[in-house]
Design a protein around this motif. Structure first.
Motif, PDB file in Angstrom:
ATOM      1  N   ALA A  83       0.836  -1.206   0.000  1.00  8.77           N
ATOM      2  CA  ALA A  83       0.000   0.000   0.000  1.00  8.77           C
ATOM      3  C   ALA A  83       0.869   1.254   0.000  1.00  8.77           C
ATOM      4  O   ALA A  83       0.602   2.210  -0.746  1.00  8.77           O
ATOM      5  N   MET A  87       0.991   4.123  -2.863  1.00 12.05           N
ATOM      6  CA  MET A  87       0.728   5.536  -2.572  1.00 12.05           C
ATOM      7  C   MET A  87       1.890   6.404  -3.064  1.00 12.05           C
ATOM      8  O   MET A  87       1.682   7.464  -3.652  1.00 12.05           O
ATOM      9  N   ARG A  88       3.115   5.938  -2.836  1.00  9.40           N
ATOM     10  CA  ARG A  88       4.292   6.692  -3.297  1.00  9.40           C
ATOM     11  C   ARG A  88       4.287   6.790  -4.819  1.00  9.40           C
ATOM     12  O   ARG A  88       4.542   7.845  -5.382  1.00  9.40           O
ATOM     13  N   PHE A 104      -5.058  14.735  -0.608  1.00 10.97           N
ATOM     14  CA  PHE A 104      -5.168  13.480   0.141  1.00 10.97           C
ATOM     15  C   PHE A 104      -5.413  13.766   1.616  1.00 10.97           C
ATOM     16  O   PHE A 104      -6.322  13.191   2.229  1.00 10.97           O
TER      17      PHE A 104
END
Length: 134
Positions: A83, A87-88, A104
């Motif tokens: 995850a 996200m990165r 975000f």
């Protein structure tokens, strides 16, 4: 923007279901074991599960080892690490990384915001300790 062709990609529905079985298992699973677990709720061909596990191994999301004539598979990393990688990568692809982060953060719950503050505090404290010790 990420140019790494090996950057993580979101899992497809079946890939996610297979990975959930591997993450939940205490040890490595054979194709048969994954198939049996998924067959409780879905009608899947054994070869489909075998293909998905092979694809996940090629993506380096699973590790496999020989066990007689069978392969045993385990998740290469915890789901939280996948995850975080996703996200990165999403931030890398966002164009304006700062704007994506701001948006975000604007969507997180109060509990998630507290977790982010706590993580940032630990990061800053670690950085300060590192600078002191450095």
């Amino acid at each position: 923007m990420s140019t790494d062709p090996k950057a993580p990609r979101p899992l497809g529905d079946l890939e996610r279901l297979v990975m959930e079985q591997l993450w939940a298992a205490p040890g490595a699973l054979t194709v048969r074991e994954v198939h049996d677990r998924l067959s409780i709720s879905r009608d899947l061909a054994y070869t489909t599960v075998m293909t998905v596990l092979d694809r996940l191994a090629k993506k380096k999301l699973t590790e496999r080892e020989r066990d007689g004539k069978a392969w045993r598979y385990r998740a290469a990393a915890p789901r939280e690490e996948l995850a975080a990688d996703l996200m990165r990568d999403a931030l890398d692809r966002a164009g304006d990384r700062r704007e994506a982060l701001v948006r975000f953060v604007g969507q997180v719950s109060d509990e998630e915001a507290a977790l982010l503050r706590e993580a940032l505090s630990r990061l800053e404290a670690g950085g300060e300790a590192e600078a002191r010790d450095g």
